[in-house]
Scaffold this active site. Sequence first.
Site, PDB file in Angstrom:
ATOM      1  N   LEU A 107      -1.154  -5.103  -6.118  1.00 17.09           N
ATOM      2  CA  LEU A 107      -0.380  -4.040  -6.764  1.00 17.09           C
ATOM      3  C   LEU A 107       0.291  -4.496  -8.060  1.00 17.09           C
ATOM      4  CD1 LEU A 107       1.302  -2.555  -3.554  1.00 17.09           C
ATOM      5  CD2 LEU A 107      -0.853  -1.887  -4.649  1.00 17.09           C
ATOM      6  N   HIS A 135       0.500   0.943  -9.930  1.00 16.16           N
ATOM      7  CA  HIS A 135       0.583   1.436  -8.548  1.00 16.16           C
ATOM      8  C   HIS A 135       2.011   1.858  -8.208  1.00 16.16           C
ATOM      9  CE1 HIS A 135      -2.870  -1.528  -8.209  1.00 16.16           C
ATOM     10  NE2 HIS A 135      -3.423  -0.438  -7.742  1.00 16.16           N
ATOM     11  N   GLU A 162      -4.661   7.945 -13.771  1.00 16.79           N
ATOM     12  CA  GLU A 162      -5.642   8.463 -14.741  1.00 16.79           C
ATOM     13  C   GLU A 162      -6.449   7.345 -15.369  1.00 16.79           C
ATOM     14  OE1 GLU A 162      -3.563  10.830 -17.611  1.00 16.79           O
ATOM     15  OE2 GLU A 162      -3.742  12.634 -16.383  1.00 16.79           O
ATOM     16  N   MET A 173      -6.198  -0.393  -3.423  1.00 11.10           N
ATOM     17  CA  MET A 173      -6.924  -1.542  -2.869  1.00 11.10           C
ATOM     18  C   MET A 173      -6.026  -2.784  -2.913  1.00 11.10           C
ATOM     19  SD  MET A 173     -10.917  -1.042  -3.796  1.00 11.10           S
ATOM     20  CE  MET A 173     -10.851  -1.733  -5.430  1.00 11.10           C
TER      21      MET A 173
HETATM   22  O1  PAF Z   1      -8.540   3.232  -7.304  1.00  8.45           O
HETATM   23  C1  PAF Z   1      -8.631   2.525  -6.276  1.00  8.45           C
HETATM   24  O2  PAF Z   1      -7.844   1.599  -6.049  1.00  8.45           O
HETATM   25  C2  PAF Z   1      -9.731   2.803  -5.275  1.00  8.45           C
HETATM   26  O3  PAF Z   1     -10.903   3.176  -5.913  1.00  8.45           O
HETATM   27  C3  PAF Z   1      -9.338   3.816  -4.184  1.00  8.45           C
HETATM   28  C4  PAF Z   1      -9.028   5.187  -4.773  1.00  8.45           C
HETATM   29  C5  PAF Z   1      -8.114   3.307  -3.428  1.00  8.45           C
HETATM   30  C6  PAF Z   1     -10.480   3.979  -3.179  1.00  8.45           C
HETATM   31  O4  PAF Z   1     -10.827   2.768  -2.593  1.00  8.45           O
END
Ligand code: PAF
Length: 287
Positions: free
Chosen positions: A34, A38, A149, A31
Amino acid sequence: MQTVKTLQMLRTALAQLRGNTGTRIALVPTMGALHEGHLTLVRSAREMANHVVASIFVNPKQFGPNEDLDAYPRQLAADAALLEAEGVALLWAPDAEAMYPPGFATNVSVASVSEGLCGAARPGHFDGVATVVCKLFNQVAPDLALFGEKDFQQLAVIRAMARDLDLTRPHVDSIIGVPTVREADGLAMSSRNRYLSPDQRVAAATLPRAMQAAVRAIESGADVSSTLAGLQAEILGAGFGSVDYATLADSRSLASLAALGPEPARLLVAARIGGTRLIDNLPISAR
Ligand code: PAF
């Protein structure tokens, strides 16, 4: 790196990336906002595939009416630069209209594993996650997909969806969970950590510290329910306002456990500090 915002552009760009057969594509859904967690997903993805596609979409369907959809940080240009520096080939950044065109009426709901823990405190949240991840899988059709996780229940929900619906791209076995990345004081990295005031940020580090102590105690044979009660008391004593749950659960089913058994288990906690809800989880060695 190419950034695409429409499905048609995505399909053209994917066809070019795939080129000859045998080219493996990994998807890292995010989303945005970052952080190192990420970027660790992206680095793992690069080791496992020829090309990495990242997505950034702040999914309205997974936010409750009183949650932080409007406040959720949006910084597409900065995120795109980070992804480009990590060697991401393609950034899929649809707007809400492209993801949910007028008339959109389908909901993906994974019973059981969605129901307790965060599902209890955030009704509809995992339906929103499952729905958008199912769409992202169909849009990109990756060979594998990587998730942190840190969102352990989310990972279980996505795996259950892939298994139940016989998804092939990716197949359930190609949904990869990547261990949580932590700050120096142990706090799990999260885009929501930026909501914390300096005092709250200091207090927040009690959460992983107290959880590690609880894991050690349970692994050494301490009574589970009194250890969890002590854990809650320590978190509240550090300045958290409430604890949504502090649970020992089976790692696969997420069913809560009164005692450690032969199967892998997980300690999972959600607690609120100021207006911010933090979650964390740690593995516990089976007996
Ligand atoms: O973990 C996240 O950032 C969100 O829940 C995802 C998996 C991108 C779905 O919107």
